[in-house]
Design an enzyme around this catalytic site. Structure first.
Site, PDB file in Angstrom:
ATOM      1  CB  ALA A 114      27.608   9.165  20.296  1.00 38.28           C
TER       2      ALA A 114
ATOM      3  CB  ALA B 113      27.591  11.239  15.185  1.00 37.45           C
ATOM      4  CD  GLU B 114      25.767  16.366  20.428  1.00 35.14           C
ATOM      5  OE1 GLU B 114      25.259  17.421  20.822  1.00 35.14           O
ATOM      6  OE2 GLU B 114      25.534  15.266  20.932  1.00 35.14           O
ATOM      7  CB  SER B 115      32.083  16.695  16.734  1.00 35.01           C
ATOM      8  OG  SER B 115      32.315  16.441  18.102  1.00 35.01           O
TER       9      SER B 115
END
Length: 141
Positions: A59, A62-64
C-alpha cells in the site's frame, strides 16, 4: 524547458531522499503522458513475519507512485497533493525480487484525481490492485 525522461526520473528519485520512499527503496523507473511506474525490492525489510511481502508495504508503494503521479501533472508552484483514500486488494504473495507499481489515471480533475495502481512481480503476475484518490490543494503563503 521540459526535462528528458532520464533527467525527470533522476530528479524524482532525488526528491524521495530522506523519506519513506528511500526507507522502502522505492524507485521511480518510467513515466509517460498518463502513467508512472515505480519499483520496490522485496526483502526481509518489507516482509510480514511469515516471509512474504507485507500488505502495508504494498500500500505504501501504491500510495507513493499514485501521489507522485498526481504531483507530476499539476502546477507544483501553486498546488500540493494529498492522498484522500487508498484501497488495496492483495491477490498473490511475493517472497523476493522486485514488485512494480504502475499508476494510471481513471480521473484527472482539477481538484480530485483517481488512480488505478497495479502491482506486479518480475514475471508480470498481478500481485495487488489498488485505487488511490488524491486532492490538489492551493498553496498559501
Amino acid at each position: 524547458m521540459q526535462l528528458s525522461k532520464e533527467d525527470f526520473l533522476k530528479k524524482a528519485n532525488t526528491i524521495c531522499k530522506n523519506t519513506l520512499m528511500e526507507t522502502l527503496e522505492i524507485e521511480m523507473i518510467d513515466y509517460g503522458r498518463d502513467y508512472l511506474v515505480a519499483r520496490m525490492p522485496v526483502t526481509p525489510k518489507v516482509h510480514q513475519p511469515d516471509g512474504v511481502l507485507h500488505g502495508g508495504a504494498t500500500a505504501a508503494l501504491a500510495e507513493s507512485v499514485g501521489s507522485f503521479a498526481s504531483h507530476v501533472f499539476i502546477d507544483v508552484e501553486k498546488y500540493f497533493v494529498r492522498g484522500l483514500e487508498i484501497t488495496a486488494n492483495h491477490l498473490k504473495s511475493v517472497k523476493s525480487g522486485f514488485v512494480y507499481a504502475k499508476a494510471t489515471f481513471i480521473h484527472k480533475g482539477r481538484t480530485t484525481q483517481l488512480l488505478d495502481i497495479r502491482i506486479t512481480d518480475e514475471k508480470d503476475n498481478l500481485i495487488s490492485v489498488c485505487r488511490l484518490s488524491t486532492i490538489s490543494l492551493p498553496k498559501t503563503s
